[in-house]
Scaffold this motif. Structure first.
Motif, PDB file in Angstrom:
ATOM      1  N   LEU A 189      33.807  -7.902   4.432  1.00 52.75           N
ATOM      2  CA  LEU A 189      33.812  -7.486   5.875  1.00 52.75           C
ATOM      3  C   LEU A 189      33.764  -5.662   5.787  1.00 52.75           C
ATOM      4  CD1 LEU A 189      36.005 -10.718   7.457  1.00 52.75           C
ATOM      5  CD2 LEU A 189      33.281 -10.115   7.541  1.00 52.75           C
ATOM      6  N   TRP A 190      32.843  -5.476   6.878  1.00 58.88           N
ATOM      7  CA  TRP A 190      33.482  -4.431   7.505  1.00 58.88           C
ATOM      8  C   TRP A 190      33.661  -4.114   8.494  1.00 58.88           C
ATOM      9  CZ3 TRP A 190      31.017  -0.849   4.121  1.00 58.88           C
ATOM     10  CH2 TRP A 190      30.224  -0.940   3.148  1.00 58.88           C
ATOM     11  N   VAL A 191      34.029  -3.054   9.698  1.00 65.69           N
ATOM     12  CA  VAL A 191      34.893  -2.489  10.776  1.00 65.69           C
ATOM     13  C   VAL A 191      33.808  -1.888  11.948  1.00 65.69           C
ATOM     14  CG1 VAL A 191      37.004  -1.388  11.548  1.00 65.69           C
ATOM     15  CG2 VAL A 191      36.893  -2.213   9.510  1.00 65.69           C
ATOM     16  N   THR A 192      34.156  -1.801  12.690  1.00 70.88           N
ATOM     17  CA  THR A 192      33.443  -1.633  14.108  1.00 70.88           C
ATOM     18  C   THR A 192      34.381  -0.523  14.842  1.00 70.88           C
ATOM     19  OG1 THR A 192      31.239  -2.592  14.512  1.00 70.88           O
ATOM     20  CG2 THR A 192      31.752  -1.379  16.061  1.00 70.88           C
ATOM     21  N   LEU A 193      34.622   0.523  14.199  1.00 70.48           N
ATOM     22  CA  LEU A 193      35.747   1.410  15.383  1.00 70.48           C
ATOM     23  C   LEU A 193      35.134   1.073  16.778  1.00 70.48           C
ATOM     24  CD1 LEU A 193      37.893   3.877  13.162  1.00 70.48           C
ATOM     25  CD2 LEU A 193      38.224   1.617  13.866  1.00 70.48           C
ATOM     26  N   ASP A 194      35.969   1.342  17.588  1.00 65.21           N
ATOM     27  CA  ASP A 194      35.919   1.784  19.075  1.00 65.21           C
ATOM     28  C   ASP A 194      36.784   2.642  19.939  1.00 65.21           C
ATOM     29  OD1 ASP A 194      36.146   0.756  22.795  1.00 65.21           O
ATOM     30  OD2 ASP A 194      34.544  -0.045  22.086  1.00 65.21           O
ATOM     31  N   LEU A 195      36.523   3.054  20.558  1.00 69.79           N
ATOM     32  CA  LEU A 195      36.952   4.637  20.787  1.00 69.79           C
ATOM     33  C   LEU A 195      37.782   4.498  22.007  1.00 69.79           C
ATOM     34  CD1 LEU A 195      34.930   7.726  19.302  1.00 69.79           C
ATOM     35  CD2 LEU A 195      36.270   5.849  18.315  1.00 69.79           C
ATOM     36  N   ALA A 215      31.521   0.774   9.398  1.00 76.07           N
ATOM     37  CA  ALA A 215      30.288   0.580   9.511  1.00 76.07           C
ATOM     38  C   ALA A 215      29.293   0.967  10.363  1.00 76.07           C
ATOM     39  CB  ALA A 215      29.849  -0.511   8.989  1.00 76.07           C
ATOM     40  N   ASN A 216      30.069   1.048  11.370  1.00 78.89           N
ATOM     41  CA  ASN A 216      29.540   1.310  13.264  1.00 78.89           C
ATOM     42  C   ASN A 216      31.415   2.078  13.680  1.00 78.89           C
ATOM     43  OD1 ASN A 216      28.264   1.854  15.247  1.00 78.89           O
ATOM     44  ND2 ASN A 216      28.083  -1.002  15.648  1.00 78.89           N
ATOM     45  N   VAL A 217      30.224   3.267  14.588  1.00 77.02           N
ATOM     46  CA  VAL A 217      31.475   3.725  15.427  1.00 77.02           C
ATOM     47  C   VAL A 217      31.025   3.637  16.907  1.00 77.02           C
ATOM     48  CG1 VAL A 217      32.722   5.952  16.685  1.00 77.02           C
ATOM     49  CG2 VAL A 217      33.386   5.101  13.983  1.00 77.02           C
ATOM     50  N   HIS A 218      31.981   2.567  17.940  1.00 73.79           N
ATOM     51  CA  HIS A 218      31.435   2.562  19.434  1.00 73.79           C
ATOM     52  C   HIS A 218      31.851   3.632  20.664  1.00 73.79           C
ATOM     53  CE1 HIS A 218      30.626  -2.141  19.534  1.00 73.79           C
ATOM     54  NE2 HIS A 218      29.456  -1.526  18.806  1.00 73.79           N
ATOM     55  N   VAL A 219      31.069   4.406  20.524  1.00 69.48           N
ATOM     56  CA  VAL A 219      31.600   5.444  21.104  1.00 69.48           C
ATOM     57  C   VAL A 219      31.206   5.003  22.885  1.00 69.48           C
ATOM     58  CG1 VAL A 219      31.154   8.264  21.786  1.00 69.48           C
ATOM     59  CG2 VAL A 219      30.602   6.981  19.664  1.00 69.48           C
ATOM     60  N   GLN A 220      32.632   4.679  23.305  1.00 66.43           N
ATOM     61  CA  GLN A 220      32.827   3.778  24.330  1.00 66.43           C
ATOM     62  C   GLN A 220      32.980   4.441  25.649  1.00 66.43           C
ATOM     63  OE1 GLN A 220      34.189   0.114  26.730  1.00 66.43           O
ATOM     64  NE2 GLN A 220      34.736  -0.130  24.767  1.00 66.43           N
ATOM     65  N   ALA A 234      37.578   7.754  27.661  1.00 70.92           N
ATOM     66  CA  ALA A 234      37.911   5.636  27.608  1.00 70.92           C
ATOM     67  C   ALA A 234      38.114   5.270  29.014  1.00 70.92           C
ATOM     68  CB  ALA A 234      39.050   6.084  26.807  1.00 70.92           C
ATOM     69  N   ARG A 235      37.291   4.121  28.557  1.00 69.59           N
ATOM     70  CA  ARG A 235      37.735   2.998  29.513  1.00 69.59           C
ATOM     71  C   ARG A 235      38.853   3.125  30.018  1.00 69.59           C
ATOM     72  NH1 ARG A 235      34.469  -1.985  28.927  1.00 69.59           N
ATOM     73  NH2 ARG A 235      34.691  -3.433  30.248  1.00 69.59           N
ATOM     74  N   GLY A 236      39.210   3.120  31.440  1.00 68.64           N
ATOM     75  CA  GLY A 236      40.524   2.613  32.357  1.00 68.64           C
ATOM     76  C   GLY A 236      41.064   3.541  31.976  1.00 68.64           C
ATOM     77  N   THR A 237      40.822   4.553  31.631  1.00 68.08           N
ATOM     78  CA  THR A 237      42.140   5.415  31.243  1.00 68.08           C
ATOM     79  C   THR A 237      41.266   6.811  31.921  1.00 68.08           C
ATOM     80  OG1 THR A 237      41.197   6.207  28.735  1.00 68.08           O
ATOM     81  CG2 THR A 237      42.882   4.703  28.826  1.00 68.08           C
ATOM     82  N   ASP A 238      42.007   8.182  31.668  1.00 68.89           N
ATOM     83  CA  ASP A 238      41.608   9.586  31.715  1.00 68.89           C
ATOM     84  C   ASP A 238      41.721  10.237  30.201  1.00 68.89           C
ATOM     85  OD1 ASP A 238      40.654   9.810  34.137  1.00 68.89           O
ATOM     86  OD2 ASP A 238      43.144   9.852  35.013  1.00 68.89           O
ATOM     87  N   GLU A 239      41.599   9.664  29.295  1.00 70.05           N
ATOM     88  CA  GLU A 239      42.266  10.192  27.748  1.00 70.05           C
ATOM     89  C   GLU A 239      40.195  10.414  27.644  1.00 70.05           C
ATOM     90  OE1 GLU A 239      44.815   9.661  25.447  1.00 70.05           O
ATOM     91  OE2 GLU A 239      45.681   9.585  26.678  1.00 70.05           O
ATOM     92  N   PRO A 240      40.616  11.960  27.211  1.00 64.94           N
ATOM     93  CA  PRO A 240      39.004  12.664  26.567  1.00 64.94           C
ATOM     94  C   PRO A 240      38.648  11.397  25.328  1.00 64.94           C
ATOM     95  CG  PRO A 240      40.607  14.176  26.656  1.00 64.94           C
ATOM     96  CD  PRO A 240      41.144  13.101  27.169  1.00 64.94           C
ATOM     97  N   ILE A 241      37.495  11.187  24.491  1.00 66.44           N
ATOM     98  CA  ILE A 241      37.496  10.548  23.119  1.00 66.44           C
ATOM     99  C   ILE A 241      37.394  11.493  22.252  1.00 66.44           C
ATOM    100  CG2 ILE A 241      37.774   8.336  23.949  1.00 66.44           C
ATOM    101  CD1 ILE A 241      34.354   8.018  23.508  1.00 66.44           C
ATOM    102  N   GLU A 242      36.794  12.657  23.105  1.00 61.22           N
ATOM    103  CA  GLU A 242      35.786  13.685  21.602  1.00 61.22           C
ATOM    104  C   GLU A 242      37.004  13.946  20.707  1.00 61.22           C
ATOM    105  OE1 GLU A 242      33.879  14.162  25.774  1.00 61.22           O
ATOM    106  OE2 GLU A 242      35.781  13.517  25.381  1.00 61.22           O
ATOM    107  N   PRO A 243      38.548  14.373  20.934  1.00 63.18           N
ATOM    108  CA  PRO A 243      39.471  14.166  19.640  1.00 63.18           C
ATOM    109  C   PRO A 243      39.451  13.389  18.631  1.00 63.18           C
ATOM    110  CG  PRO A 243      39.898  14.201  21.228  1.00 63.18           C
ATOM    111  CD  PRO A 243      38.596  14.001  21.803  1.00 63.18           C
ATOM    112  N   TRP A 257      26.826   6.142  14.820  1.00 58.48           N
ATOM    113  CA  TRP A 257      27.615   6.077  16.203  1.00 58.48           C
ATOM    114  C   TRP A 257      26.547   4.960  17.227  1.00 58.48           C
ATOM    115  CZ3 TRP A 257      31.540   9.279  15.455  1.00 58.48           C
ATOM    116  CH2 TRP A 257      32.094  10.294  14.638  1.00 58.48           C
ATOM    117  N   THR A 258      27.023   4.439  17.860  1.00 60.48           N
ATOM    118  CA  THR A 258      26.632   3.659  19.156  1.00 60.48           C
ATOM    119  C   THR A 258      26.931   4.034  20.113  1.00 60.48           C
ATOM    120  OG1 THR A 258      26.527   1.316  16.904  1.00 60.48           O
ATOM    121  CG2 THR A 258      26.465   1.438  19.730  1.00 60.48           C
TER     122      THR A 258
END
Length: 283
Positions: A189-195, A215-220, A234-243, A257-258
């Motif tokens: 098994l692999w992982v999709t990381l959702d930011l 294997a995949n990163v969700h830039v959500q 980030a969804r539902g927050t004021d947190e930037p996901i660029e870092p 990257w998705t």
């Protein structure tokens, strides 16, 4: 692949055309307007005949164009033949069935997972994103989910099954713990990381132990334009996901990257977000 061109998730593409999320024709129209980028096809729980969706859908089940996975595969192969489809996102309610304590629901989960892995193969995708638990469950049966995922991953070697770090019920093991429980069970098994979901969990550092299996990163997130800069929150927050993007890039992540864009109002929103991500990855 080292190519930093971003894969576009079809989940919210119809929204960019002012159409309901389940409208397959508008997915194709929106994707064409972006210049046929690579796509991650999102399978909605209400696109199927059976069983009924287990997650709350924005529309009534009866309104969606539900059809068999075979029909859906044919439809996608026809409407998207000019597109590369590196990944398919399995039904988001798959986790409900895979980590159920009911043997009947586990059987349904295995059938759904197999159908979706076969569908991924049919449309030429080499990655299937899966949810292995339901965010509402207090005690998801992660061992059952791991067992089914492992056996399907062994059978369907053409497709990588990548388990996503989706939110967890407060009583359940944390996202990294839940992922670890499943990954320890199976080497296939692999992982999709959702930011966005990492932000909801806390620190990206808690996921370091599994970076070699991503294997995949969700830039959500949603785009926010300042007077001089753009950022993605980030969804539902004021947190930037660029870092988080920079962190993974600097740790040597070179997989897919998705872009999962929240609340798009036009195809231009997708273009801006894609250029923004590309700028970070090549900076």
């Amino acid at each position: 692949s080292m190519d930093p061109s971003t894969v576009i998730s079809t989940g919210t593409l119809p929204g960019a055309m002012g159409a309901p999320y389940y409208d397959i024709g508008s997915i194709s129209a929106a994707a064409h307007s972006l210049g046929t980028p690579p796509l991650e096809i999102v399978l909605h729980p209400d696109w199927r005949h059976h069983p009924a969706p287990k997650s709350v859908q924005p529309s009534r089940w009866e309104e969606s164009p539900y059809c068999s996975f075979d029909d859906l595969s044919r439809l996608i192969a026809r409407d998207f033949e000019s597109f590369s489809i590196p990944s398919v996102h399995g039904n988001r309610d798959l986790g409900y069935f895979l980590s159920s304590t009911s043997s009947k629901e586990l059987e349904l989960g295995r059938d759904l997972l197999l159908s979706q892995a076969n569908m991924a193969t049919c449309v030429g995708a080499d990655l299937l994103v899966v949810h292995a638990w339901d965010p509402r469950m207090e005690l998801p049966a992660l061992d059952s989910a791991a067992e089914i995922l492992d056996s399907v991953a062994r059978d369907c070697r053409d497709v990588k099954l990548a388990v996503e770090n989706i939110p967890v019920n407060g009583a359940a093991p944390s996202q990294p713990e839940s992922l670890n429980g499943i990954l320890e069970f199976s080497e296939y098994l692999w992982v999709t990381l959702d930011l966005s979901w990492i932000t909801h969990h806390g620190s990206i550092h808690h996921f370091d132990f599994l970076l070699d299996r991503v294997a995949n990163v969700h830039v959500q997130g949603r785009m926010k334009s300042g007077s001089t800069t753009m950022s993605m929150l980030a969804r539902g927050t004021d947190e930037p996901i660029e870092p988080a993007i920079l962190y993974l890039r600097d740790r040597g992540y070179a997989g897919q990257w998705t872009l999962e864009l929240n609340r798009p109002t036009s195809p231009e929103d997708f273009k801006a977000a894609r250029d923004h991500i590309g700028g970070i990855l090549t900076s």
